[in-house]
Motif scaffolding. Structure first.
Motif, PDB file in Angstrom:
ATOM      1  N   LEU A  62      -2.444   1.628  24.676  1.00 41.30           N
ATOM      2  CA  LEU A  62      -1.300   2.120  23.903  1.00 41.30           C
ATOM      3  C   LEU A  62      -0.056   2.168  24.782  1.00 41.30           C
ATOM      4  O   LEU A  62      -0.076   2.686  25.894  1.00 41.30           O
ATOM      5  N   ASP A  63       1.056   1.631  24.276  1.00 43.31           N
ATOM      6  CA  ASP A  63       2.315   1.640  25.022  1.00 43.31           C
ATOM      7  C   ASP A  63       2.909   3.043  25.069  1.00 43.31           C
ATOM      8  O   ASP A  63       2.723   3.845  24.144  1.00 43.31           O
ATOM      9  N   ALA A  64       3.639   3.319  26.139  1.00 42.14           N
ATOM     10  CA  ALA A  64       4.340   4.601  26.247  1.00 42.14           C
ATOM     11  C   ALA A  64       5.357   4.722  25.116  1.00 42.14           C
ATOM     12  O   ALA A  64       6.034   3.761  24.762  1.00 42.14           O
ATOM     13  N   GLY A  65       5.451   5.929  24.558  1.00 44.76           N
ATOM     14  CA  GLY A  65       6.390   6.163  23.477  1.00 44.76           C
ATOM     15  C   GLY A  65       5.836   5.851  22.109  1.00 44.76           C
ATOM     16  O   GLY A  65       6.563   5.929  21.106  1.00 44.76           O
ATOM     17  N   PHE A  66       4.535   5.523  22.053  1.00 46.44           N
ATOM     18  CA  PHE A  66       3.896   5.180  20.786  1.00 46.44           C
ATOM     19  C   PHE A  66       2.687   6.066  20.545  1.00 46.44           C
ATOM     20  O   PHE A  66       2.105   6.635  21.479  1.00 46.44           O
ATOM     21  N   ALA A  67       2.302   6.169  19.273  1.00 47.35           N
ATOM     22  CA  ALA A  67       1.069   6.839  18.876  1.00 47.35           C
ATOM     23  C   ALA A  67       0.240   5.843  18.075  1.00 47.35           C
ATOM     24  O   ALA A  67       0.788   4.993  17.371  1.00 47.35           O
ATOM     25  N   ARG A  68      -1.068   5.945  18.202  1.00 46.86           N
ATOM     26  CA  ARG A  68      -1.957   5.092  17.411  1.00 46.86           C
ATOM     27  C   ARG A  68      -2.514   5.924  16.255  1.00 46.86           C
ATOM     28  O   ARG A  68      -3.109   6.981  16.464  1.00 46.86           O
ATOM     29  N   LEU A  69      -2.288   5.427  15.063  1.00 52.93           N
ATOM     30  CA  LEU A  69      -2.692   6.142  13.862  1.00 52.93           C
ATOM     31  C   LEU A  69      -3.859   5.459  13.177  1.00 52.93           C
ATOM     32  O   LEU A  69      -3.904   4.221  13.073  1.00 52.93           O
ATOM     33  N   TYR A  70      -4.795   6.260  12.722  1.00 50.97           N
ATOM     34  CA  TYR A  70      -5.817   5.818  11.784  1.00 50.97           C
ATOM     35  C   TYR A  70      -5.273   6.155  10.404  1.00 50.97           C
ATOM     36  O   TYR A  70      -4.950   7.314  10.121  1.00 50.97           O
ATOM     37  N   VAL A  71      -5.129   5.148   9.560  1.00 46.94           N
ATOM     38  CA  VAL A  71      -4.449   5.315   8.278  1.00 46.94           C
ATOM     39  C   VAL A  71      -5.409   5.041   7.125  1.00 46.94           C
ATOM     40  O   VAL A  71      -6.132   4.033   7.126  1.00 46.94           O
ATOM     41  N   GLU A  72      -5.390   5.923   6.139  1.00 43.15           N
ATOM     42  CA  GLU A  72      -6.051   5.692   4.864  1.00 43.15           C
ATOM     43  C   GLU A  72      -4.953   5.462   3.832  1.00 43.15           C
ATOM     44  O   GLU A  72      -3.968   6.213   3.784  1.00 43.15           O
ATOM     45  N   VAL A  81       0.841  -1.199   0.000  1.00 39.71           N
ATOM     46  CA  VAL A  81       0.000   0.000   0.000  1.00 39.71           C
ATOM     47  C   VAL A  81       0.877   1.251   0.000  1.00 39.71           C
ATOM     48  O   VAL A  81       2.065   1.206   0.318  1.00 39.71           O
ATOM     49  N   GLN A  82       0.233   2.359  -0.345  1.00 46.86           N
ATOM     50  CA  GLN A  82       0.858   3.679  -0.206  1.00 46.86           C
ATOM     51  C   GLN A  82      -0.042   4.519   0.686  1.00 46.86           C
ATOM     52  O   GLN A  82      -1.242   4.675   0.420  1.00 46.86           O
ATOM     53  N   ILE A  83       0.528   5.030   1.772  1.00 46.55           N
ATOM     54  CA  ILE A  83      -0.262   5.789   2.737  1.00 46.55           C
ATOM     55  C   ILE A  83      -0.649   7.143   2.144  1.00 46.55           C
ATOM     56  O   ILE A  83       0.188   7.886   1.650  1.00 46.55           O
ATOM     57  N   ARG A  84      -1.933   7.416   2.214  1.00 48.02           N
ATOM     58  CA  ARG A  84      -2.472   8.660   1.663  1.00 48.02           C
ATOM     59  C   ARG A  84      -2.772   9.675   2.754  1.00 48.02           C
ATOM     60  O   ARG A  84      -2.650  10.880   2.556  1.00 48.02           O
ATOM     61  N   ARG A  85      -3.171   9.197   3.926  1.00 49.07           N
ATOM     62  CA  ARG A  85      -3.546  10.108   5.005  1.00 49.07           C
ATOM     63  C   ARG A  85      -3.412   9.390   6.337  1.00 49.07           C
ATOM     64  O   ARG A  85      -3.637   8.180   6.417  1.00 49.07           O
ATOM     65  N   GLN A  86      -3.044  10.132   7.378  1.00 50.37           N
ATOM     66  CA  GLN A  86      -2.970   9.570   8.725  1.00 50.37           C
ATOM     67  C   GLN A  86      -3.569  10.543   9.716  1.00 50.37           C
ATOM     68  O   GLN A  86      -3.476  11.758   9.550  1.00 50.37           O
ATOM     69  N   VAL A  87      -4.205  10.003  10.740  1.00 56.38           N
ATOM     70  CA  VAL A  87      -4.779  10.807  11.812  1.00 56.38           C
ATOM     71  C   VAL A  87      -4.330  10.180  13.133  1.00 56.38           C
ATOM     72  O   VAL A  87      -4.497   8.975  13.339  1.00 56.38           O
TER      73      VAL A  87
END
Length: 303
Positions: free
Chosen positions: A84-94, A68-74
């Motif tokens: 969620l672990d410390a030091g991480f971010a959770r992304l919603y990816v399109e 895939v090619q990432i088009r957008r992230q939130v």
């Protein structure tokens, strides 16, 4: 244009509100990695560290392998990212689908998924837009606009794409889909060593337990003045001329990554102490010849 952006944002927020991809991120924690160090969990680091066993494990957990090619992230707010672990971010990816490398599901041109990624040294989520990734995932539904909603096969299931990585995974996928693929080994059923008529001559048979109950066995032959020879038979017929599997093949993985380190005493059918010791020694010879099942980004599947 402004109205269109508002509608897209509203659809995105609505999707997040009903938990479009929260199950993948939460359930993925149960699969686990050998480490959750941020420095070792970037998509590039995961791709670079992945061993043969890691790639087989990810492929077996996945109904889809997608480029895939990432088009957008939130970036999700903390309250939307339980566990969620410390030091991480959770992304919603399109993302846009570039190639369906393996899988029987139709996913279309676009897809969405959640993924946990390590924060940058500045404490921000990394910018992944336009990056190409290789995803190991399963189809779990449809997101905004009918986009395929994917559930990643684990925290390490998003790897930075490269042609070299694709070349590594394709033979694995071919083996996994082959009609004669070896069964999953679940343990040792029985083992018996029989001395020969000459000093230093013997034959050990080790019968394996398999997930689908299909027959599989190991044979170790010793002849005077010769090194031990061993092989594996995948069928009812025990072939004394069977050979050992080639390194980093699916047959090798089935053995190296599933067999116990030592022969269980309960599986050793011999009563004579010398014969029992011979069976244990021959089994140890096989384990040593196979070598370790190295993992860097996954854990062994539960048996």
């Amino acid at each position: 244009m402004f109205t269109h952006k508002i509608m897209r944002l509203a659809a995105l927020l609505a999707a997040l509100a009903v938990g479009v991809a929260s199950p993948p991120a939460v359930r993925a924690q149960n699969v686990g990695e050998t480490t959750r160090s941020a420095a070792l969990a970037t998509p590039d680091a995961l791709a670079g560290r992945a061993t043969f066993a890691d790639l087989v494990t990810l492929a077996e957990r996945s109904g889809l392998v997608v480029r895939v090619q990432i088009r957008r992230q939130v970036t999700l707010e903390p309250e939307r990212a339980p566990g969620l672990d410390a030091g991480f971010a959770r992304l919603y990816v399109e993302a846009d689908t570039l190639a369906l490398i393996a899988g029987g599901s139709t996913i279309g041109e676009s897809l969405v998924y959640l993924v946990d990624v390590p924060l940058t040294p500045k404490g921000k989520a990394p910018k992944l837009k336009n990056r190409e990734m290789l995803l190991f995932a399963n189809l779990s539904g449809r997101g905004p606009g009918g986009a395929a909603q994917l559930q990643l096969a684990g925290p390490s299931a998003q790897l930075a794409y490269s042609p070299a990585l694709e070349q590594r995974i394709r033979p694995i996928l071919t083996s996994l889909f082959a009609p004669d693929k070896p069964p999953v080994i679940t343990g040792i059923r029985d083992a018996l060593a029989v001395p020969g008529s000459l000093v230093g001559e013997s034959e050990t048979q080790i019968f394996l337990a398999t997930q689908d109950r299909s027959p599989a066995s190991l044979t170790v032959l010793r002849r005077p003045g010769q090194p031990p020879a061993w092989g594996v038979s995948w069928g009812e017929i025990i072939d004394s001329s069977a050979r050992a599997p080639e390194f980093e093949t699916l047959r090798w993985y089935r053995l190296a990554c599933a067999l116990p380190e030592s022969l269980p005493s309960s599986a050793n059918l011999a009563r004579d102490p010398a014969a029992r010791q011979l069976a244990a020694s021959d089994y140890a010879y096989v384990i040593n010849a196979l070598g370790p099942c190295a993992r860097a980004i996954t854990r062994a599947p539960a048996r």
